[in-house]
Design a protein around this motif. Sequence first.
Motif, PDB file in Angstrom:
ATOM      1  N   VAL A 256      14.523   9.599  39.227  1.00 15.65           N
ATOM      2  CA  VAL A 256      14.971  10.897  38.704  1.00 15.65           C
ATOM      3  C   VAL A 256      15.912  10.661  37.531  1.00 15.65           C
ATOM      4  O   VAL A 256      16.858   9.869  37.634  1.00 15.65           O
ATOM      5  N   SER A 257      15.666  11.336  36.441  1.00 17.63           N
ATOM      6  CA  SER A 257      16.510  11.193  35.247  1.00 17.63           C
ATOM      7  C   SER A 257      17.614  12.247  35.248  1.00 17.63           C
ATOM      8  O   SER A 257      17.474  13.325  35.838  1.00 17.63           O
ATOM      9  N   ALA A 258      18.704  11.927  34.555  1.00 16.58           N
ATOM     10  CA  ALA A 258      19.830  12.859  34.466  1.00 16.58           C
ATOM     11  C   ALA A 258      19.448  14.131  33.728  1.00 16.58           C
ATOM     12  O   ALA A 258      20.100  15.163  33.860  1.00 16.58           O
ATOM     13  N   THR A 259      18.369  14.065  32.966  1.00 15.62           N
ATOM     14  CA  THR A 259      17.936  15.245  32.200  1.00 15.62           C
ATOM     15  C   THR A 259      16.927  16.108  32.956  1.00 15.62           C
ATOM     16  O   THR A 259      16.474  17.135  32.410  1.00 15.62           O
ATOM     17  N   ASP A 260      16.574  15.714  34.168  1.00 18.21           N
ATOM     18  CA  ASP A 260      15.545  16.440  34.918  1.00 18.21           C
ATOM     19  C   ASP A 260      16.076  17.696  35.593  1.00 18.21           C
ATOM     20  O   ASP A 260      15.282  18.506  36.080  1.00 18.21           O
ATOM     21  N   GLY A 261      17.388  17.846  35.692  1.00 17.12           N
ATOM     22  CA  GLY A 261      17.946  18.994  36.390  1.00 17.12           C
ATOM     23  C   GLY A 261      17.617  18.968  37.877  1.00 17.12           C
ATOM     24  O   GLY A 261      17.082  19.943  38.428  1.00 17.12           O
ATOM     25  N   HIS A 262      17.957  17.854  38.526  1.00 13.61           N
ATOM     26  CA  HIS A 262      17.603  17.663  39.951  1.00 13.61           C
ATOM     27  C   HIS A 262      18.303  18.685  40.851  1.00 13.61           C
ATOM     28  O   HIS A 262      19.486  18.984  40.666  1.00 13.61           O
ATOM     29  N   LYS A 263      17.552  19.224  41.820  1.00 13.43           N
ATOM     30  CA  LYS A 263      18.095  20.155  42.805  1.00 13.43           C
ATOM     31  C   LYS A 263      18.201  19.457  44.160  1.00 13.43           C
ATOM     32  O   LYS A 263      17.209  18.969  44.696  1.00 13.43           O
ATOM     33  N   TRP A 264      19.413  19.406  44.698  1.00 12.95           N
ATOM     34  CA  TRP A 264      19.643  18.758  45.988  1.00 12.95           C
ATOM     35  C   TRP A 264      19.271  19.707  47.122  1.00 12.95           C
ATOM     36  O   TRP A 264      19.456  20.913  47.031  1.00 12.95           O
ATOM     37  N   LYS A 265      18.743  19.090  48.213  1.00 13.21           N
ATOM     38  CA  LYS A 265      18.343  19.860  49.393  1.00 13.21           C
ATOM     39  C   LYS A 265      19.140  19.381  50.604  1.00 13.21           C
ATOM     40  O   LYS A 265      19.666  18.251  50.625  1.00 13.21           O
ATOM     41  N   VAL A 266      19.211  20.243  51.621  1.00 11.69           N
ATOM     42  CA  VAL A 266      19.885  19.878  52.868  1.00 11.69           C
ATOM     43  C   VAL A 266      19.240  18.616  53.440  1.00 11.69           C
ATOM     44  O   VAL A 266      18.016  18.456  53.415  1.00 11.69           O
ATOM     45  N   ASP A 267      20.069  17.713  53.929  1.00 15.73           N
ATOM     46  CA  ASP A 267      19.698  16.407  54.501  1.00 15.73           C
ATOM     47  C   ASP A 267      19.462  15.346  53.424  1.00 15.73           C
ATOM     48  O   ASP A 267      19.143  14.197  53.769  1.00 15.73           O
ATOM     49  N   ASP A 268      19.617  15.672  52.145  1.00 19.09           N
ATOM     50  CA  ASP A 268      19.545  14.647  51.104  1.00 19.09           C
ATOM     51  C   ASP A 268      20.737  13.699  51.249  1.00 19.09           C
ATOM     52  O   ASP A 268      21.870  14.127  51.517  1.00 19.09           O
TER      53      ASP A 268
END
Length: 402
Positions: free
Chosen positions: A338-350
């Motif tokens: 995952v790149s810093a520019t991808d706009g990653h969305k964290w989910k519960v249990d991550d």
Amino acid sequence: MRAAEELFAQGAPPQGQPPQYMPGPTPGPAVPAQAASAPTAKEKKRQEKEAKRKAKAAAKAKPGKSEDAAAPAAAGERFDVPRPGGRLSGGRATHVAARMTAMVTVSLLALGAVGVMAYSAGHPAPVETGITDEQVSQFRLTSFPVERAIAFADRYARLCANQNPEQAEQRRQAIARLSSSGVDTTCGWDGKGSQVVAYSVWSGYMEPIAEYPQHGYYIGIQVQLTTGALRTLSVPVWVEDLKSGNGMRVVGDVGTLPQPDQATAPAVKDPLQVDSELSGDLQGKLFADFFTSWGSSNGTTLTRYVAPGASNAARAGLRGALDSPKVSDVKVLLPKGVSATDGHKWKVDDVTWARVSVQWKTGGAHVTERYRVQIVLTDQGWFVKDIRAGVPDEAGGKAPTS
């Protein structure tokens, strides 16, 4: 089968087995095999007469004695041997089978006993395992008392490296008490000048002493003087009793080994991808409070910041060894790929790791240390799952002064 029956009839064991003593009556010689046919009137009469005789003998036998004991006259008696594939008639079949089984069993037991005796006579003998000396050393397949020998070598190395003309005689006597008769009790020192050991530690070096197989090793002890000078002394140690570790001696003079080479460390191949927004958010909301509770080992407040099932390191804390923490830098790592520019969305249990720099107060000074903190996202937010000390240098290379 017939060969075995003939051998049995002659009282001899099968080929390849030692002769055995067999108690009880010995069967007589075998008669030629007869064709299996209906008995004649004469044969029937003989069998009836034999049955009556055996019944009469059994009636006269004392209680507790077997049929063979009650009829010793039957020891030399002839009996029919069936043709190959046939069966012995009457109780004789059971009797002969039992005798054969007993003979084979006793013979096998005897062979087993001979095998045990042969092993005992040669024990202890070296067993060829195919393991090389290098593998024995690598996997520590040895009975040499490593830890006790290292402690002994460390004591000797400190005696050698500490040099003070005013205590030269005490030093010489102490060295003599630990060494064999031909060792230089001055440890090579001419008695001039002085030096003091600041600390000493095992260098990780061990080499077998060829003259003392199994019982002797050269042991490397790294010694740092108060001047900052660093030496690694090779101390030859012999141990008399490998099991208990008793009976140690230094069996040779010491020498200085070269220090390990230093090289240029490579840079980290994959640059870290950091969630900058989450890093700034957690620096004040989670990590500042967590490290305050963790530094003092405040169990009551720690429960607010650690996840259920968190590691012992995360729950235990430093018990006041350091205090007044200030979190100066946080880098929350994104998942691999995952790149810093991808706009990653964290989910519960991550679950992910954060690299955290913390300034501590210790005595009258301050020290900055770095940690790897594992965090997990729950319905209530982010919590600490584990903590480990030390962070790798991403740039690699070598320091400018080295």
